[in-house]
Every structure is written in C-alpha cells, then in structure tokens.
Write an enzyme that holds these catalytic residues in place. Structure first.
Site, PDB file in Angstrom:
ATOM      1  N   TRP A 111     -51.931 -29.618 -28.013  1.00 57.30           N
ATOM      2  CA  TRP A 111     -51.987 -28.268 -27.444  1.00 57.30           C
ATOM      3  C   TRP A 111     -52.584 -27.241 -28.412  1.00 57.30           C
ATOM      4  O   TRP A 111     -52.667 -26.073 -28.083  1.00 57.30           O
ATOM      5  CB  TRP A 111     -50.587 -27.809 -27.049  1.00 57.30           C
ATOM      6  CG  TRP A 111     -49.572 -27.966 -28.148  1.00 57.30           C
ATOM      7  CD1 TRP A 111     -49.338 -27.122 -29.195  1.00 57.30           C
ATOM      8  CD2 TRP A 111     -48.665 -29.046 -28.315  1.00 57.30           C
ATOM      9  NE1 TRP A 111     -48.348 -27.605 -30.006  1.00 57.30           N
ATOM     10  CE2 TRP A 111     -47.903 -28.801 -29.481  1.00 57.30           C
ATOM     11  CE3 TRP A 111     -48.401 -30.217 -27.589  1.00 57.30           C
ATOM     12  CZ2 TRP A 111     -46.919 -29.659 -29.942  1.00 57.30           C
ATOM     13  CZ3 TRP A 111     -47.420 -31.078 -28.040  1.00 57.30           C
ATOM     14  CH2 TRP A 111     -46.692 -30.800 -29.201  1.00 57.30           C
ATOM     15  N   ARG A 112     -52.972 -27.672 -29.583  1.00 53.51           N
ATOM     16  CA  ARG A 112     -53.384 -26.721 -30.615  1.00 53.51           C
ATOM     17  C   ARG A 112     -54.894 -26.714 -30.793  1.00 53.51           C
ATOM     18  O   ARG A 112     -55.537 -27.768 -30.800  1.00 53.51           O
ATOM     19  CB  ARG A 112     -52.698 -27.066 -31.939  1.00 53.51           C
ATOM     20  CG  ARG A 112     -53.036 -26.121 -33.078  1.00 53.51           C
ATOM     21  CD  ARG A 112     -52.264 -26.473 -34.325  1.00 53.51           C
ATOM     22  NE  ARG A 112     -50.886 -25.998 -34.267  1.00 53.51           N
ATOM     23  CZ  ARG A 112     -50.014 -26.127 -35.268  1.00 53.51           C
ATOM     24  NH1 ARG A 112     -50.377 -26.740 -36.387  1.00 53.51           N
ATOM     25  NH2 ARG A 112     -48.786 -25.678 -35.144  1.00 53.51           N
TER      26      ARG A 112
ATOM     27  N   GLU B 123     -44.951 -24.288 -25.890  1.00 55.10           N
ATOM     28  CA  GLU B 123     -43.891 -23.480 -26.488  1.00 55.10           C
ATOM     29  C   GLU B 123     -42.585 -23.627 -25.710  1.00 55.10           C
ATOM     30  O   GLU B 123     -41.500 -23.692 -26.291  1.00 55.10           O
ATOM     31  CB  GLU B 123     -44.311 -22.011 -26.562  1.00 55.10           C
ATOM     32  CG  GLU B 123     -45.388 -21.721 -27.592  1.00 55.10           C
ATOM     33  CD  GLU B 123     -44.933 -21.988 -29.022  1.00 55.10           C
ATOM     34  OE1 GLU B 123     -43.715 -21.985 -29.282  1.00 55.10           O
ATOM     35  OE2 GLU B 123     -45.798 -22.205 -29.880  1.00 55.10           O
TER      36      GLU B 123
ATOM     37  N   GLN C 234     -35.954 -26.082 -28.884  1.00 55.39           N
ATOM     38  CA  GLN C 234     -34.843 -26.985 -29.205  1.00 55.39           C
ATOM     39  C   GLN C 234     -35.202 -28.461 -28.993  1.00 55.39           C
ATOM     40  O   GLN C 234     -34.343 -29.283 -28.725  1.00 55.39           O
ATOM     41  CB  GLN C 234     -33.600 -26.613 -28.387  1.00 55.39           C
ATOM     42  CG  GLN C 234     -33.088 -25.206 -28.702  1.00 55.39           C
ATOM     43  CD  GLN C 234     -31.872 -24.832 -27.900  1.00 55.39           C
ATOM     44  OE1 GLN C 234     -31.911 -24.760 -26.680  1.00 55.39           O
ATOM     45  NE2 GLN C 234     -30.783 -24.583 -28.576  1.00 55.39           N
TER      46      GLN C 234
ATOM     47  N   GLY D   9     -34.369 -32.577 -21.366  1.00 59.40           N
ATOM     48  CA  GLY D   9     -33.173 -31.765 -21.580  1.00 59.40           C
ATOM     49  C   GLY D   9     -33.381 -30.278 -21.339  1.00 59.40           C
ATOM     50  O   GLY D   9     -34.491 -29.822 -21.098  1.00 59.40           O
ATOM     51  N   TYR D  10     -32.265 -29.532 -21.389  1.00 58.84           N
ATOM     52  CA  TYR D  10     -32.295 -28.078 -21.170  1.00 58.84           C
ATOM     53  C   TYR D  10     -33.095 -27.767 -19.903  1.00 58.84           C
ATOM     54  O   TYR D  10     -34.135 -27.126 -19.924  1.00 58.84           O
ATOM     55  CB  TYR D  10     -32.903 -27.359 -22.381  1.00 58.84           C
ATOM     56  CG  TYR D  10     -32.194 -27.674 -23.671  1.00 58.84           C
ATOM     57  CD1 TYR D  10     -30.980 -27.052 -23.998  1.00 58.84           C
ATOM     58  CD2 TYR D  10     -32.713 -28.614 -24.563  1.00 58.84           C
ATOM     59  CE1 TYR D  10     -30.313 -27.357 -25.183  1.00 58.84           C
ATOM     60  CE2 TYR D  10     -32.048 -28.923 -25.749  1.00 58.84           C
ATOM     61  CZ  TYR D  10     -30.851 -28.289 -26.042  1.00 58.84           C
ATOM     62  OH  TYR D  10     -30.205 -28.602 -27.203  1.00 58.84           O
TER      63      TYR D  10
ATOM     64  N   TYR E 110     -39.698 -14.404 -28.014  1.00 57.15           N
ATOM     65  CA  TYR E 110     -40.355 -15.381 -28.884  1.00 57.15           C
ATOM     66  C   TYR E 110     -41.565 -16.009 -28.200  1.00 57.15           C
ATOM     67  O   TYR E 110     -42.670 -16.053 -28.770  1.00 57.15           O
ATOM     68  CB  TYR E 110     -39.384 -16.487 -29.311  1.00 57.15           C
ATOM     69  CG  TYR E 110     -40.132 -17.650 -29.930  1.00 57.15           C
ATOM     70  CD1 TYR E 110     -40.594 -17.574 -31.238  1.00 57.15           C
ATOM     71  CD2 TYR E 110     -40.447 -18.782 -29.180  1.00 57.15           C
ATOM     72  CE1 TYR E 110     -41.340 -18.601 -31.792  1.00 57.15           C
ATOM     73  CE2 TYR E 110     -41.190 -19.809 -29.723  1.00 57.15           C
ATOM     74  CZ  TYR E 110     -41.630 -19.720 -31.030  1.00 57.15           C
ATOM     75  OH  TYR E 110     -42.379 -20.730 -31.566  1.00 57.15           O
TER      76      TYR E 110
ATOM     77  N   ASP F 131     -39.258 -18.102 -35.267  1.00 60.35           N
ATOM     78  CA  ASP F 131     -38.371 -19.185 -34.844  1.00 60.35           C
ATOM     79  C   ASP F 131     -37.568 -19.635 -36.059  1.00 60.35           C
ATOM     80  O   ASP F 131     -37.572 -18.982 -37.109  1.00 60.35           O
ATOM     81  CB  ASP F 131     -39.173 -20.339 -34.233  1.00 60.35           C
ATOM     82  CG  ASP F 131     -40.088 -21.042 -35.236  1.00 60.35           C
ATOM     83  OD1 ASP F 131     -40.161 -20.611 -36.415  1.00 60.35           O
ATOM     84  OD2 ASP F 131     -40.722 -22.043 -34.854  1.00 60.35           O
TER      85      ASP F 131
ATOM     86  N   CYS G 215     -41.410 -26.462 -46.355  1.00 64.01           N
ATOM     87  CA  CYS G 215     -40.222 -25.614 -46.546  1.00 64.01           C
ATOM     88  C   CYS G 215     -39.119 -26.087 -45.604  1.00 64.01           C
ATOM     89  O   CYS G 215     -38.604 -25.330 -44.784  1.00 64.01           O
ATOM     90  CB  CYS G 215     -40.588 -24.147 -46.292  1.00 64.01           C
ATOM     91  SG  CYS G 215     -39.392 -22.960 -46.917  1.00 64.01           S
TER      92      CYS G 215
ATOM     93  N   CYS H 102     -45.807 -26.271 -52.162  1.00 63.63           N
ATOM     94  CA  CYS H 102     -45.851 -25.092 -51.295  1.00 63.63           C
ATOM     95  C   CYS H 102     -46.980 -24.151 -51.706  1.00 63.63           C
ATOM     96  O   CYS H 102     -47.096 -23.786 -52.887  1.00 63.63           O
ATOM     97  CB  CYS H 102     -44.517 -24.364 -51.337  1.00 63.63           C
ATOM     98  SG  CYS H 102     -44.480 -22.884 -50.300  1.00 63.63           S
TER      99      CYS H 102
END
Length: 352
Positions: free
Chosen positions: A26-27, A48, A53, A92-93, A131, A149, A201, A211
C-alpha cells in the site's frame, strides 16, 4: 532533544527513510513520489484501518484480498455487507469492517467516489478518527498533518526523554510530534517515524547504535531509552463465561446465525451463543447436547471462555435462531477467530 534540533533531526530521519523504507503493497516508495506519482488515498485509508491494533504481517494478505475484490472505494461501497464481513473474518475488531463500509458508501454518495483532500474533510466521514484522517491527509496529499500512533509516541518520548506516563502523556507527545513534523514531505516523515519505531526504536532492546537520530536523542544519551515511554499499569482483564451451540444435521448442514449488526462480533456469522458475548439464551433447538470442552479467546477488554456444546439433529430440525447451511456451502474461514476455535474443537473431536 534540544530546542532547535527538530529540523536537523527531521532531515536525518528522511535521509534514512529514503534508503531504508519498508516495502509494503500500500506504500508509494519515495523515489516514485519524487518522480511525480501520487499515493491512492483509498489504499492508504484501507491499510490504515486494517493496521489498527494489527501487525503488518497479518494485514498484508487481507489488504491484497480486499484490493483484488474491490479495487476502488466505489467498488467497496457497492459490495454486499456479508461479502465484506466474510473477507474480513479473522482480522478481528469487526467494528472496523462495518465502519469501512459506512465510510466507503459516504465517499461514493457524498463525494462522488473521491476522498476529501484534507484532514478536516476526512474527519467528517463516518468511522474516520483524528489519527486515520491525519495519516491519509499526510501520506496521500502531503498535508502537514501530525500523525501519532504508538510507534510515534515511543520515538518522541525517547527523543525528549520525557518520563510522563501514558496515557496521560498523549497531549505532550502530540506536541513533540507537531514540532518534529516538517512542512516538506510530511507524508514520508510520518511513514519514516512509523518505520523507525517498528524496526529500530522498538519497545524492547532498541537498536540505538543504528538509529539515524541518536545524536539528538536525550534518552539515548541518558541511557534510559529502553525504559521509555513510561506507562500506567493496566487493570487486569475480566473473564466472561458463555456457551456456544454447534448443531449439525445428519445431512451435514451446520447451524449458523448472523450476529446483530451492533455489538461484539456484530454482523459476523457464527454459532448461537449464550452469555459471554451476548444475552443468556436457551439452546437453539431441542437436542441431546454433548459438552466437548472449552475454548478461550482474548478480546481487547476481556477474556472469553466458551463451553462448546454439540448435537446431531434430524434433517427436519427447526431452530428458533439461525439457519442451517449446507455442509458443501459452509466455509469455516468466514468465521471470526473465536467461532473458528469452536469449530476446530468440534472438528478435532472423535466421532461418537
């Protein structure tokens, strides 16, 4: 991070992202964007919503299935509810899937199948919160919207070595993220922050030596990066008890009901249940019910334990809820995970 370092840290982060960004279906890669290609807001929005989650590894297959079945938001808006819920099964959700349809239909009906091009306009759509609106606006339209996020909260907590515990620290961390968000390439910046939090991170054992912004990180310099962000202790999840009834006719048909559109597992197919995820009800039809044991599943706010009752009934049996689905037509893959566990337990049981 010291005041005035934000722009230098942002530049270092974007330079790292250009070389090390994660490839995702998707990017839009930075080089393609630099050449003039633009991300599809439908695909950004869809990813998104799915990623809320849920891990990237889990989402990939579902995203590819959805975009194959419904390549545009207008295609999704015209889809049957049951087909979308079946394609979502296991992710889920399930409120996300219901909101997905509401939003797609609003985009088609009120905006001619074109997503609004600002965070404010996106927030007016059903099922889109701050968000998601910020993420779609930044990534698709390069609006300097602030995307925050869990990954971003962790990065900024460490950059500023802020020990204020979450969730109370959210407004403070949003302010840090705002200060860090550049006017140029805000979409790539948002994705860079997500990638940094997901790959370097990380929550435990961050790879600070690798980093790109460790020179600006106050927590790294203080040796406390791994302990941030602080979090308030979570209350222990309660456990709910219930019963699932799995009835099969002698011809192989399986009793399935569609749950009410609102509430837990709303709109999803499953077996009749008593308690646990709904009201206390009697068995769906008179039969000799055998207890096979229990299955356990954890939802966001509670653990669920279901006693699995099975029965074989005659071909003329008439349930008071649900309907029998022919064995050849029944696909367990369309069941939500909790119900799939019920099916798996029954399928593994020895024949009576």
């Amino acid at each position: 991070m010291r005041d005035g370092d934000e722009s230098r840290a942002g530049a270092a982060l974007l330079d790292w992202y250009d070389r090390h960004h994660r490839g995702m279906p998707w990017r839009m890669p930075p080089a393609a964007k630099a050449a003039g290609a633009r991300p599809d807001p439908y695909r950004v929005w869809l990813s998104e919503v799915m990623l809320q989650q849920t891990t990237v590894a889990t989402v990939r297959g579902y995203y590819e299935k959805f975009t194959s079945l419904w390549p545009t938001v207008s295609d999704l808006a015209r889809a049957e509810d049951a087909d979308v819920m079946a394609a979502w099964a296991g992710l889920g959700y399930y409120a996300r899937a219901r909101n997905l349809l509401k939003c797609a239909r609003a985009v088609l009906k009120d905006h001619g199948g074109v997503f609004p091009d600002s965070a404010e306009g996106l927030r007016a759509l059903p099922g889109i919160g701050p968000y998601t609106a910020a993420a779609v606006a930044a990534i698709s339209y390069d609006e300097p919207a602030v995307v925050v996020d869990g990954n971003v909260e962790r990065v900024v907590a460490r950059l500023w070595a802020d020990e204020t515990p979450l969730p109370g620290a959210k407004p403070v961390f949003t302010d840090y993220a705002t200060r860090l968000t550049p006017a140029a390439r805000p979409g790539d910046h948002a994705q860079a922050m997500m990638d940094l939090g997901a790959t370097i991170c990380s929550p435990r054992n961050p790879a600070c030596a690798l980093c790109p912004v460790n020179d600006f990180c106050a927590a790294h310099k203080a040796g406390i990066a791994a302990s941030l962000p602080r979090k308030m202790p979570k209350p222990e999840k309660p456990t709910r008890q219930g019963t699932a009834y799995l009835a099969r006719r002698r011809d192989g048909a399986v009793l399935i009901e569609t749950r009410p559109p609102k509430g837990l597992l709303g709109g999803m197919p499953g077996f009749p249940t008593s308690g646990g995820v709904g009201p206390e009800i009697p068995p769906p039809l008179p039969a000799y019910w055998q207890n096979l044991g229990e299955v356990r599943h954890t939802f966001t706010h509670f653990h669920l334990v279901l006693q699995v009752m099975v029965a074989e009934v005659g071909n003329n049996a008439t349930p008071w809820t649900g309907q029998f689905v022919a064995g050849a037509s029944f696909d367990p893959a369309v069941l939500p995970t909790a119900m799939r566990k019920v099916w798996d337990l029954a399928a593994a049981a020895p024949a009576p």
